[in-house]
Scaffold this active site. Sequence first.
Site, PDB file in Angstrom:
ATOM      1  N   THR A  40       0.841  -1.188   0.000  1.00  0.00           N
ATOM      2  CA  THR A  40       0.000   0.000   0.000  1.00  0.00           C
ATOM      3  C   THR A  40       0.878   1.240   0.000  1.00  0.00           C
ATOM      4  OG1 THR A  40      -0.139  -0.066   2.421  1.00  0.00           O
ATOM      5  CG2 THR A  40      -1.919  -1.118   1.194  1.00  0.00           C
ATOM      6  N   ASP A  41       0.401   2.286  -0.659  1.00  0.00           N
ATOM      7  CA  ASP A  41       1.187   3.490  -0.830  1.00  0.00           C
ATOM      8  C   ASP A  41       0.992   4.462   0.326  1.00  0.00           C
ATOM      9  OD1 ASP A  41       2.373   2.697  -3.165  1.00  0.00           O
ATOM     10  OD2 ASP A  41       0.852   3.587  -4.454  1.00  0.00           O
ATOM     11  N   LYS A  42       1.628   5.593   0.217  1.00  0.00           N
ATOM     12  CA  LYS A  42       1.625   6.607   1.265  1.00  0.00           C
ATOM     13  C   LYS A  42       0.207   6.991   1.674  1.00  0.00           C
ATOM     14  CE  LYS A  42       3.203  11.340   2.210  1.00  0.00           C
ATOM     15  NZ  LYS A  42       3.927  12.511   1.659  1.00  0.00           N
TER      16      LYS A  42
END
Length: 667
Positions: free
Chosen positions: A193-195
């Site tokens: 998962t990204d920021k």
Amino acid sequence: MVAEDGVRGEPNGNVPSTSEPKGNLSKNPSDAPAIAEPTADAGEGRGRHDGRNKQHRRLDANGRRKGRDTKRKDSHRGGDHRDPSDKRPRTYEWQERKRRRLDEDKNSGRQPEPSYMSIQFPEEEIAAEERRPKRKVAVLIGYAGTGYHGLQINHREKTIEGDLFAALVAAKAISKANADDPRKSSFVRCARTDKGVHAAGNMISLKLIVEDSGLVKRINDELPPQIRVWGIQRTNNAFSCYQSCDSRWYEYLMPSYCLLPPHPESYLGKKVLESVKEKGVEDEYAKRLSDVKDYWEEVEKNEIRPILDALDPDIRETVMRRMHVADFVTGNTTFNTGETSKPEADLEPGPLDGEPTDKPTETEEEIPDTKPEGNPTDASDGEPASTGEDSAATAGQIPEPTDAAISRPIETPDVEPTKPRELHPVERALRQIKATYVAAKRRYRVTPERLSQLQDALDRYTGTKNFHNYTIQKAHGDPSARRTIKSFVASREPIQINDTEWLSLKVHGQSFMMHQIRKMVGMAVLVTRCATPLARVDESYSAARISIPKAPSLGLLLERPVFENYNRRAREQYNLAELDFAAHEAEIQAFKDAHIYRRIFELEEKENSFHTFFHQIDHYKSAYFLWVTAGGLDAAQTRAGPMEAVPEGLEDNESGDEEQDPAGNEG
């Protein structure tokens, strides 16, 4: 980038080490990508032409980088050895690039930066530590991603895995000898998962010391409240949570007002109405928007008109001319609204038609003598608060004074205090009108008819489709652009939070490409709010390249991964417990309510991300989004291919990360 951007899977959790030799990353030679034997001609002149040939090899006929073919030749068996869906050859290449960069840093003499994923202990402590057996396990986790640079191991940024790995070491589930490198524990993640993106359920697999009871509690005691371990389950030794995952569930939350049609005075609203009249489909258009056809008219009559009538005539003329144009950014603040620039909408408005980009904005021309002497006092940061130990420093807080500092007098610079900014009447009126529009949107309550139209659009995604328009840098002919969606369902019962109604969309698919979910939401919502024929969704799978904006990352979260095939083997062959998040459903739901949903609702309340996103879409003066009109794809400006330059104003919306998973997956 869900960043985007967005969420994406990760083929391998291992971080390359500069101490290992280049080449095959696997200890098992049969797992290494086979290298075709060079022909007799291949070796001639290699030193002279290698650089030139390397340039020629970069792109193939489809505009993709060469060397990414998932089929590899086995010189010993004389044929294709891997299934086309095998990601390992690209994974090896991706890891090799990272290894080369680390080697370059080492050879250049640069000192390595402090690492969040390499915990060092003195050699005497390591030698004195009792050796305890490790077991392969699956760790079920959940987290709120606010304040973190995503899940994945990152030696220079604060990540979920950084805090999780440190907690595992502190709880003595990982020995001190293995604390300096996650690879020593065979660390693998299920979905990256990204920021800022959340996960109610995700998983890592690795080897842990699990002899002691109460291990889960000890780990959670070492973690911040926004990261939780739900459980730890034994697996077979060959288990990889990435390779064994069959499918994934994601949830997307958005305010129901996103389904309101564009304001008829906006650029997109005008183009939709013009196209409807030109194509003679007024009756069909009116039928699909029957439940909201008078919404904006009533807002204008009952709420906007009284504000305008109270203004002086000269001020009113200026306000009316500017109230339906895109917000232009002045400094760090959106001038018309006082909101921070660059919200998580991933879209910036372009210049007005016919205006040069270096021309001052209308605001600057018409209000020459009221510029503030400092930043507006009501401007807000808009970035999530840091949860790291250095948050005080980054937030500009003053550290505790030292004894030396106390012993000497404090010298204060002669600085005049910043005077409060006095708003010009035009700006004050525009802010009042903007706030009125936002309040009117939040009062909207979705009808069953609107939800049914949204569901009809989401149903067009189910099955195996070519989603090349829903990600970046993939051509129509790329086999990896074909993905299978099992279901995409909008909840029929909205959630009421304060004065805003929220919708929950849940998608279940085998795997997702970068930005795919957010672009799927963007397409379905635009089709619904513009009464676009549903055939437009089907046309997006064709070879035509269209620009689909990706919805804000704020509403996206990973619900849970699914392990159907592994669970069957666990029951029938391994005599092990199944990997199932349902056993922790009560804990997960309480965590979602307290840490994930609350953060999403509060950030939207503060930043108006969804309002800003659709406001900019509606006022973006370009033909890129006109495929939503009755004119169809012919009315829209299309892009020639995935490697074409991104159109002005869409750079943030289409940008990718060079360090993304080489398979291009969200998960």
